[in-house]
Scaffold this active site. Structure first.
Site, PDB file in Angstrom:
ATOM      1  N   ASP A  67      53.147  39.096  38.586  1.00 41.14           N
ATOM      2  CA  ASP A  67      53.524  38.810  39.971  1.00 41.14           C
ATOM      3  C   ASP A  67      52.571  37.770  40.553  1.00 41.14           C
ATOM      4  O   ASP A  67      51.517  37.511  39.991  1.00 41.14           O
ATOM      5  CB  ASP A  67      53.533  40.086  40.825  1.00 41.14           C
ATOM      6  CG  ASP A  67      52.303  40.929  40.587  1.00 41.14           C
ATOM      7  OD1 ASP A  67      51.219  40.345  40.441  1.00 41.14           O
ATOM      8  OD2 ASP A  67      52.417  42.160  40.534  1.00 41.14           O
ATOM      9  N   ASP A  69      50.586  36.769  43.887  1.00 44.64           N
ATOM     10  CA  ASP A  69      50.162  37.213  45.208  1.00 44.64           C
ATOM     11  C   ASP A  69      49.483  36.083  45.962  1.00 44.64           C
ATOM     12  O   ASP A  69      48.854  35.213  45.364  1.00 44.64           O
ATOM     13  CB  ASP A  69      49.203  38.396  45.074  1.00 44.64           C
ATOM     14  CG  ASP A  69      49.907  39.610  44.476  1.00 44.64           C
ATOM     15  OD1 ASP A  69      51.116  39.768  44.730  1.00 44.64           O
ATOM     16  OD2 ASP A  69      49.259  40.376  43.746  1.00 44.64           O
ATOM     17  N   ASP A 145      38.103  43.690  42.520  1.00 44.05           N
ATOM     18  CA  ASP A 145      37.497  44.598  41.543  1.00 44.05           C
ATOM     19  C   ASP A 145      36.675  43.901  40.455  1.00 44.05           C
ATOM     20  O   ASP A 145      35.507  44.226  40.252  1.00 44.05           O
ATOM     21  CB  ASP A 145      38.542  45.550  40.940  1.00 44.05           C
ATOM     22  CG  ASP A 145      39.806  44.848  40.466  1.00 44.05           C
ATOM     23  OD1 ASP A 145      39.878  43.599  40.523  1.00 44.05           O
ATOM     24  OD2 ASP A 145      40.741  45.550  40.024  1.00 44.05           O
TER      25      ASP A 145
HETATM   26  P1  ATP Z   1      48.826  42.633  37.122  1.00 41.98           P
HETATM   27  O1  ATP Z   1      49.636  42.347  38.348  1.00 41.98           O
HETATM   28  O2  ATP Z   1      48.967  41.611  36.052  1.00 41.98           O
HETATM   29  O3  ATP Z   1      48.949  44.034  36.637  1.00 41.98           O
HETATM   30  P2  ATP Z   1      46.615  42.254  38.892  1.00 41.98           P
HETATM   31  O4  ATP Z   1      45.149  42.071  38.661  1.00 41.98           O
HETATM   32  O5  ATP Z   1      47.317  41.146  39.592  1.00 41.98           O
HETATM   33  O6  ATP Z   1      47.259  42.540  37.496  1.00 41.98           O
HETATM   34  P3  ATP Z   1      47.494  43.851  41.060  1.00 41.98           P
HETATM   35  O7  ATP Z   1      47.624  45.316  41.150  1.00 41.98           O
HETATM   36  O8  ATP Z   1      48.706  42.985  41.221  1.00 41.98           O
HETATM   37  O9  ATP Z   1      46.817  43.585  39.657  1.00 41.98           O
HETATM   38  O10 ATP Z   1      46.393  43.440  42.105  1.00 41.98           O
HETATM   39  C1  ATP Z   1      46.212  42.116  42.557  1.00 41.98           C
HETATM   40  C2  ATP Z   1      44.735  41.832  42.840  1.00 41.98           C
HETATM   41  O11 ATP Z   1      44.250  42.711  43.861  1.00 41.98           O
HETATM   42  C3  ATP Z   1      43.800  42.065  41.661  1.00 41.98           C
HETATM   43  O12 ATP Z   1      43.782  40.969  40.787  1.00 41.98           O
HETATM   44  C4  ATP Z   1      42.475  42.283  42.349  1.00 41.98           C
HETATM   45  O13 ATP Z   1      41.900  41.086  42.766  1.00 41.98           O
HETATM   46  C5  ATP Z   1      42.896  43.060  43.594  1.00 41.98           C
HETATM   47  N1  ATP Z   1      42.845  44.507  43.357  1.00 41.98           N
HETATM   48  C6  ATP Z   1      43.824  45.297  42.876  1.00 41.98           C
HETATM   49  N2  ATP Z   1      43.431  46.569  42.791  1.00 41.98           N
HETATM   50  C7  ATP Z   1      42.162  46.589  43.259  1.00 41.98           C
HETATM   51  C8  ATP Z   1      41.198  47.616  43.462  1.00 41.98           C
HETATM   52  N3  ATP Z   1      41.474  48.864  43.140  1.00 41.98           N
HETATM   53  N4  ATP Z   1      39.997  47.260  43.991  1.00 41.98           N
HETATM   54  C9  ATP Z   1      39.709  45.985  44.328  1.00 41.98           C
HETATM   55  N5  ATP Z   1      40.579  44.983  44.165  1.00 41.98           N
HETATM   56  C10 ATP Z   1      41.781  45.262  43.649  1.00 41.98           C
HETATM   57 MG    MG Z   2      49.305  41.203  40.108  1.00 44.44          MG
END
Ligand code: ATP
Ligand code: MG
Length: 433
Positions: A67, A69, A145
């Site tokens: 996705d 963001d 994170d």
């Molecule tokens: P994917 O979407 O590929 O599973 P992602 O890293 O983009 O991986 P998301 O859940 O879409 O995961 O989260 C987007 C962003 O938000 C992360 O890349 C991170 O920067 C932040 N994030 C998500 N969860 C947390 C958390 N628990 N604590 C701090 N930051 C977070």
């Molecule tokens: Mg993501």
């Protein structure tokens, strides 16, 4: 050395590092067109407008993001005003969803880690419960994170901005918490799961400090909201890399706490059932082939070895097969702790029970072909058949049985009537907590 710790401020370390367009591989042609529209509208509206998170990470690695963001200096209300097709969602973490015919773009305002005083918790409690304090881009990077998840792609000049040493960690293939991992994992224990997920999915290493912190704080994963944990289970099993993710969790002592049933799967050899150990890799293959697996199949695949081993033990003691009437009870005994821990909804619970129950009926003695066809209308039949496929793949046994029941499925006159409401579309993961 960690690119960021509490004694070295970002400015002392000469951050951010800004990679110009020529210095990184992120191309607009690889970004979702809707996300591009949102990025530009915010930018032209006079706001800072960045693509953030996993999308930047994945594009930097040449992978296709799940996705896209967006993060911005615009407040949720200002985003709302710019996009008629948007809605503000969330309470603990307020953000805007911009709707398009073919998808949603999530737009969050830059935030900083909330002040512990405003959390209303005891001083020693680090668990974050509210997260609506807006901040600068730098603060927004630091509250994320892992370093590799905190890169920003700036639509105004196509640069990649790195406040936390994420670019270096992408090169070194390291998962590194931003700041002190002990603190960051206590603030939000789901981050420990995310570390293993990232390491497994990207085939990265988790740096030592974070590994040690996971080992010491692994029990705190129980504090996380059950809905978030359920979402993680689904994400892991649908990632196509569940085998290596679960192995990371096992190595760091997290799996026993988070998903003891999967721990049993991966250590089934100790119970003379080593063939179950390949269940996660069979699921990964099915996901890789693009098969759609329902939650009941995902959960069922993790739970079946527990059910079957329990059944084996009971039959060894009683010296006879478990009677059909006792089978339901035995199945429930194994399923219920899982259902309770993850606070599964009624619908999901029923589907899981049906699937595991129907699976066990495949081995029964059936009087006639007609009985089998009638059984194929059982609400758990299709999920049970997918479970049988998983088990056959893992154990290499039962192929003839699988073929037989697939034929029965094809002969079924019509689809079984749906039970209860259709499963709701999976909610997009709220950024955190
Ligand atoms: P994917 O979407 O590929 O599973 P992602 O890293 O983009 O991986 P998301 O859940 O879409 O995961 O989260 C987007 C962003 O938000 C992360 O890349 C991170 O920067 C932040 N994030 C998500 N969860 C947390 C958390 N628990 N604590 C701090 N930051 C977070
Ligand atoms: Mg993501």
């Amino acid at each position: 050395m960690a690119p960021y710790n509490e004694t070295v401020s970002a400015s002392e370390a000469e951050l951010p590092i800004v990679l110009s367009r020529a210095e990184h591989p992120v191309s607009r042609s690889d970004i979702d067109i809707n996300a591009i529209k949102v990025l530009y509208r915010l930018h032209h509206g006079g706001y800072k407008s960045y693509m953030v998170g996993g999308a930047v990470r994945d594009l930097m690695l040449g992978r296709r993001p799940k996705d896209f963001d967006v993060s911005t200096s615009a407040r949720p209300q200002q985003v709302r005003r710019l996009f008629r097709n948007s809605r503000i969602i969330g309470r603990r973490f307020r953000l805007a969803h911009v709707f398009f015919r073919d998808g949603i773009v999530e737009v969050s305002t830059f935030r900083r880690d909330p002040d512990p005083e405003s959390q209303g918790n005891a001083q020693s409690e680090l668990l974050i419960t509210d997260d609506n304090v807006f901040g600068s881009p730098e603060e927004d990077a630091y509250r994320r994170d892992f370093t590799i998840n905190a890169l920003f792609y700036d639509i105004s000049d196509f640069s990649v901005i790195d406040w936390v040493g994420g670019v270096e960690d992408l090169r070194g293939r390291k998962i590194r918490a931003i700041g002190d991992p002990e603190v960051r994992f206590q603030e939000d224990p789901v981050r420990m799961l995310r570390a293993c997920e990232l390491a497994g999915r990207l085939d990265f290493d988790i740096e030592e400090w974070a590994q040690a912190a996971i080992r010491s704080h692994r029990r705190e994963v129980e504090k996380a909201a059950p809905a978030r944990l359920t979402e993680e289970v689904c994400d892991i099993l649908l990632s196509g890399s569940s085998e290596s993710i679960l192995r990371w969790m096992m190595r760091l002592g997290l799996l026993e706490v988070f998903l003891p049933e999967a721990y049993l799967v991966l250590s089934a050899g100790e119970h003379d059932a080593g063939e179950f150990e390949s269940i996660p890799s069979v699921i990964d293959e099915m996901v890789g082939r693009g098969e759609t697996l329902s939650d009941a199949v995902l959960f069922g695949a993790v739970l079946l070895p527990s059910v079957l081993l329990r059944r084996r033990d009971v039959e060894a003691i009683d010296q006879r097969p478990v009677h059909r009437s006792a089978l339901r009870e035995l199945t429930s005994e194994v399923l219920e702790p899982f259902v309770a821990r993850f606070a599964l909804s009624r619908v999901r619970t029923d589907q899981l029970h049906h699937a595991v129950w129907a699976f066990q009926r495949f081995g029964a003695r059936w009087k006639s072909a007609g009985d089998r066809i009638r059984f194929s209308s059982h609400p758990g039949f299709d999920d049970a058949l997918a479970l049988l496929e998983v088990l056959v793949g893992a154990t290499g046994e039962g192929r003839a049985k699988l073929d037989l029941w697939r034929k029965v499925q094809q002969q079924r006159p019509e689809k079984p009537a749906p039970r209860g409401p259709a499963r709701p579309r999976r909610r997009r993961r709220r950024r955190r907590r």
